[in-house]
Design a protein around this motif. Structure first.
Motif: not given
Ligand code: FE
Ligand code: GUN
Length: 430
Positions: A66-70, A222-224, A264-266, A315-317
């Motif tokens: 659900l969350h990755a930065h290419a 987004s991020h939270l 993402a994160h929470c 993964s939040d790569i």
């Molecule tokens: Fe992120």
């Protein structure tokens, strides 16, 4: 028939978060990319379908990231000794600025997409950078890969170095619309609105993104509430908001009846924030590896499950160092044990079965009817050969899956399907 076949093997999926369905030597039927169920004996009506006999191998649903930065994939495994805001300034932003150069973007995104293709991940929600051409390059590579993804051109018009920050809200919005329109024809690769996080986006930009959302009917990511310094900063930047999530919600970017939002994160959500996330149907992208790497904290996943929030894994790569969703499952379990032991004894640890459910059904529901081999579900699947993990024990398929999650890596994957289409795997170095 195209995308219609039967796979024979040990078929395993989550019925619900506490129970696995395990059919030893069973038949999973895929018709036109849609699952028709799992059978102990193959019904006559499917006997004409091609049979892929996987013998004693494990057949499981695909994983959803659900969350990755290419653009951050290039520096995975580097620069892990900082907290979020310093890490953004010293690692993420300098690297992301390179994607202004299309040649660099091609080189880096080629590697990212090849590795994602060879991973456990069948569908993903991905941040690109604040560069239109590079985002289009990434989307075209992902389209070719056969994976199904949401990709966002990142919006960020404040609080970043000159070399990366967008020149104005107006510019950011114009380029966003351009990217949406120029990628509208893609089938597997969909645009998702991606305001980076509240500190990066002026009120004017957020308002404009909200208008685009309504006009084009798009989802948001987004991020939270990831890090204490970040949360304090949002309070300063948005004194008119009651809490971080409220700052998205005031602009209509926190999910609702007609669109979905991934946050993402929470890690540090207040009860008020949790209540609003529940009301808006926000998807929590739980990123345990990143939360540990950047010392952000431990997201209280048991609390979110008890509260009825939607939760998937990310993964939040490259604040996480690997795309490997089996690692993410393991770390989901591990950090939940630390939370239980050190923070709140009323929040019992997440089990392996629950974390497997979150990586499949939990995150999968963002993309559609996914994560189970049941009638009407889209057929995303992985075939795993775990014979290289040696033991003197006689294990059943459920135990073999648990062990593969802990000990295995992508070299176990011998086949991968997305909507019944086989993804060609190239075994390359990670
Ligand atoms: Fe992120
Ligand atoms: N918050 C804003 N941008 C980022 C990012 O790139 N990574 C993480 N982990 N958090 C962020």
């Amino acid at each position: 028939m195209k995308d219609s076949f039967v796979i024979r093997g040990n078929i395993i999926y989550s019925v619900d978060k506490d129970n696995l369905s395990v059919t030893e030597g069973g038949y999973a039927v895929c018709e036109d990319g849609i699952c028709r169920g799992v059978y102990r004996e193959l019904p006559d009506e499917f006997k004409e379908f091609d049979l892929i006999d996987c013998g004693d191998k494990l057949v499981i649903p695909g994983m959803y990231d659900l969350h990755a930065h290419a653009p951050q994939y290039a520096f995975r495994g580097l620069g892990m000794d900082l907290e979020l805001l310093d890490w953004l300034n010293s690692q993420a932003f300098p690297e992301e600025s390179k994607y202004r150069d299309e040649e660099y973007a091609r080189r880096a995104y080629r590697i990212f997409v090849e590795d994602l293709k060879n991973s456990f991940t069948c569908r993903a929600s991905i941040f690109a950078t604040a560069h239109t051409e590079a985002t289009k390059i990434l989307m075209s590579y992902l389209e070719e890969s056969g994976l199904k993804t949401y990709v966002g051109r990142v919006n960020m018009d404040r609080n970043a170095a000159d070399y990366l920050v967008e020149e104005s809200a107006e510019f950011s919005l114009r380029e966003t619309v351009k990217t949406i329109e120029e990628t509208a024809e893609l089938e597997n690769t969909k645009f998702i609105l991606t305001p980076r996080f509240i500190p990066s986006c002026t009120d004017e930009l957020m308002k404009g993104i909200s208008d685009i959302r309504k006009q084009y009917g798009l989802n948001v990511q987004s991020h939270l509430s990831e890090n204490f310094g970040e949360i304090d900063w949002v309070r300063e930047l948005c004194p008119w908001s009651d809490f971080y999530g409220d700052a998205y919600d005031r602009f209509g970017l926190f999910g609702g009846e007609d669109y979905k939002a991934i946050m993402a994160h929470c890690v540090h959500c207040s009860d008020e924030e949790i209540a609003l996330m529940k009301e808006r149907g926000v998807y929590v992208a739980h990123c345990p590896q990143s939360n540990t790497d950047l010392s952000s904290g431990i997201a209280p996943i048991r609390k979110y499950l008890n509260s009825g929030l939607k939760v998937g894994l990310g993964s939040d790569i490259a604040a996480g160092y690997t795309l490997d969703m089996f690692r993410t499952i393991v770390e989901t379990v591990q950090v939940s044990k630390l939370y239980w032991r050190l923070v709140d004894e009323s929040m019992r640890p997440v089990t392996v079965k629950e974390a497997f459910y979150l990586a499949t059904v939990g995150g999968g529901s963002f993309y559609g009817k996914l994560g189970r081999f049941e009638e009407g579900y889209e057929f995303d699947a992985l075939v795993l050969d775990d014979s290289s993990i040696r033991t003197s024990l006689e294990l059943n398929p459920g135990e073999r899956l648990e062990r593969a999650i802990y000990l295995g890596n992508t070299s176990l994957i011998i086949m991968k399907f997305v909507s019944g289409r086989e993804i060609s795997l190239e075994k390359s170095a990670q």
